[in-house]
Write a protein that holds these residues in place. Structure first.
Motif, mmCIF file in Angstrom:
data_model
loop_
_atom_site.group_PDB
_atom_site.id
_atom_site.type_symbol
_atom_site.label_atom_id
_atom_site.label_comp_id
_atom_site.label_asym_id
_atom_site.label_seq_id
_atom_site.Cartn_x
_atom_site.Cartn_y
_atom_site.Cartn_z
ATOM 1 N N ARG A 1 0.839 -1.214 0.000
ATOM 2 C CA ARG A 1 0.000 0.000 0.000
ATOM 3 C C ARG A 1 0.867 1.255 0.000
ATOM 4 O O ARG A 1 0.536 2.247 -0.651
ATOM 5 C CB ARG A 1 -0.927 0.009 1.219
ATOM 6 N N ARG A 2 1.962 1.197 0.729
ATOM 7 C CA ARG A 2 2.868 2.345 0.752
ATOM 8 C C ARG A 2 3.482 2.570 -0.630
ATOM 9 O O ARG A 2 3.593 3.707 -1.104
ATOM 10 C CB ARG A 2 3.954 2.115 1.800
ATOM 11 N N VAL B 1 1.391 4.478 -3.344
ATOM 12 C CA VAL B 1 1.247 5.939 -3.287
ATOM 13 C C VAL B 1 2.601 6.640 -3.143
ATOM 14 O O VAL B 1 2.664 7.777 -2.678
ATOM 15 C CB VAL B 1 0.305 6.356 -2.133
ATOM 16 N N THR B 2 3.667 5.976 -3.536
ATOM 17 C CA THR B 2 5.003 6.574 -3.491
ATOM 18 C C THR B 2 5.298 7.280 -4.804
ATOM 19 O O THR B 2 5.201 6.687 -5.876
ATOM 20 C CB THR B 2 6.073 5.500 -3.227
ATOM 21 N N ARG B 3 5.679 8.558 -4.714
ATOM 22 C CA ARG B 3 6.007 9.330 -5.912
ATOM 23 C C ARG B 3 7.436 9.072 -6.360
ATOM 24 O O ARG B 3 8.317 8.794 -5.545
ATOM 25 C CB ARG B 3 5.832 10.828 -5.640
ATOM 26 N N LEU C 1 1.181 13.316 -6.810
ATOM 27 C CA LEU C 1 0.955 11.890 -6.997
ATOM 28 C C LEU C 1 -0.135 11.676 -8.037
ATOM 29 O O LEU C 1 -1.170 12.339 -8.014
ATOM 30 C CB LEU C 1 0.531 11.248 -5.669
ATOM 31 N N ARG D 1 4.298 7.517 -10.156
ATOM 32 C CA ARG D 1 4.172 6.507 -9.104
ATOM 33 C C ARG D 1 5.303 5.506 -9.267
ATOM 34 O O ARG D 1 5.739 5.209 -10.373
ATOM 35 C CB ARG D 1 2.826 5.786 -9.199
#
Length: 386
Positions: free
Chosen positions: A55-56, A59-61, A68, A73
């Motif tokens: 999940r992390r 949403v990591t750019r 985002l 991503r």
């Protein structure tokens, strides 16, 4: 609601309405018993931690100067959950995902959940799996479509519907029948989901331990002894692995040592862990578990379930339901209800029933329809001779 869903709902409501008050009461108890969850750090904790990592990553750019969104991503990874049949893989994933905020409604059609689960058809090949995925996404295709088109369509539909997590259940079904070329294609397509620059999707791959060779092993060579593209390595390095081990019994399975008392207490044994879970479920039905269950009953249950937690809990649920339906209703959950539940499952005679036989550890609980040990032994010898 679609016409098909409406008709299905009508059928189920009709079946429910046709039940007698007694049947409805038993159904209520069974539902509440099955709703009880046994969590362990080794199983639930490992899957929860892996899913939190996924999940992390979702949403990591990549570029911190940009917001985002699609195109900004990072890649994500796949969680590979393995275990024997009856280990409880599917139910563990389902409750893990459903409990996470933002993933409510997992497994419920048209719930808007950003995760979907697809049961791998059997028998299956990569195209059949892609077609099933498109169907679950509400965009059925004909088998005449090419393999690249089918999987490209699936990826497009997932982005269109905002599906960020894909669970492929019983993934071993496709591995059992696909040839080496198809397996290579499947690894490449799964990698594309994880590494897509526009819409990376986290994968949950659950199945039997046969899944592991699909992801591990040396780089293969072509006919000229030159290395082929390492599709196994490309996918494996993007995976997180969790294995659900089978249950175990102490050396003397008839005598489980006490644990959990005092400052030097050791980790509870599997029989003790299962005992707590069964007692909890029995309490929901207004029943108590026999006092010596951890020594006299639960080791037999573990053996009867072929040492798998999910099957152990299923047999216990069936035994509790039989106790609730008995006349008079059982107040104590004993080997009697487990013996009946096992007989109902396998149609085995008493001498092949681990909840009846004195030397229950010698019983092969993979057998069904066996009346006694002599008959089973004769079948085994005949097979060896043949």
């Amino acid at each position: 609601m679609s016409d098909a869903n409406s008709r299905s709902g009508d059928v189920l409501r009709g079946l429910l309405a046709a039940m007698s008050p007694t049947e409805r009461e038993t159904l209520d108890v069974v539902e509440r018993v099955k709703a009880r969850v046994m969590r362990t750090k080794a199983r639930d904790g490992a899957v929860e931690a892996a899913f939190a990592t996924q999940r992390r990553e979702l949403v990591t750019r990549i570029d911190l100067a940009r917001p985002l969104g699609p195109g900004n991503r990072s890649e994500v990874r796949a969680l590979v959950l393995t275990g024997n049949t009856g280990a409880g893989k599917s139910s563990l994933l389902s409750r893990t995902i459903s409990a996470v905020p933002g993933f409510e409604g997992f497994g419920v059609p048209k719930s808007g959940c950003p995760a979907i689960s697809v049961l791998t058809p059997a028998p299956c090949n990569p195209k059949a799996l892609g077609l099933e995925l498109c169907r679950r996404l509400g965009y059925p295709l004909t088998a005449e479509r090419s393999l690249p088109y089918v999987w490209a369509t699936a990826r497009d539909r997932m982005e269109l519907h905002g599906i960020a997590v894909l669970h492929l259940d019983e993934i071993h079904s496709v591995l059992a029948t696909a040839n080496e070329k198809e397996l290579t294609q499947l690894r490449m397509m799964l990698k594309t989901f994880l590494a897509s620059p526009d819409w990376p999707v986290a994968l949950l791959l659950s199945g039997l331990t046969e899944v592991i060779p699909f992801l591990e092993g040396p780089t293969e060579l072509d006919d000229d002894d030159r290395p082929k593209p390492d599709t196994k390595g490309e996918l494996r390095r993007r995976c997180l692995f969790v294995h659900l081990p089978s249950l175990t019994l102490p050396k003397d399975a008839r005598r489980v040592t006490e644990a959990g008392n005092g400052p030097a207490a050791k980790k509870a044994s599997d029989p003790e862990m299962v005992t707590v879970a069964v007692a909890d479920m029995a309490g929901v039905a207004g029943m108590s578990l026999q006092a010596d269950a951890v020594h006299a009953l639960i080791p037999r249950l573990i053996h009867a379930s072929l040492y798998e937690l999910g099957t152990s809990l299923q047999i216990a649920q069936e035994a509790i339901a039989l106790g609730h339906e008995a006349s008079p209703r059982a107040k104590l959950l004993t080997a009697k209800q487990f013996k009946l539940a096992y007989r109902m499952r396998t149609a085995c005679g008493d001498e092949m029933n681990p909840f009846h036989a004195a030397d229950w550890l010698k019983i092969d609980c993979r057998l069904v329809l066996k009346q006694n040990r002599d008959e089973a032994e004769a079948v085994r010898i005949a097979r060896e001779v043949a």
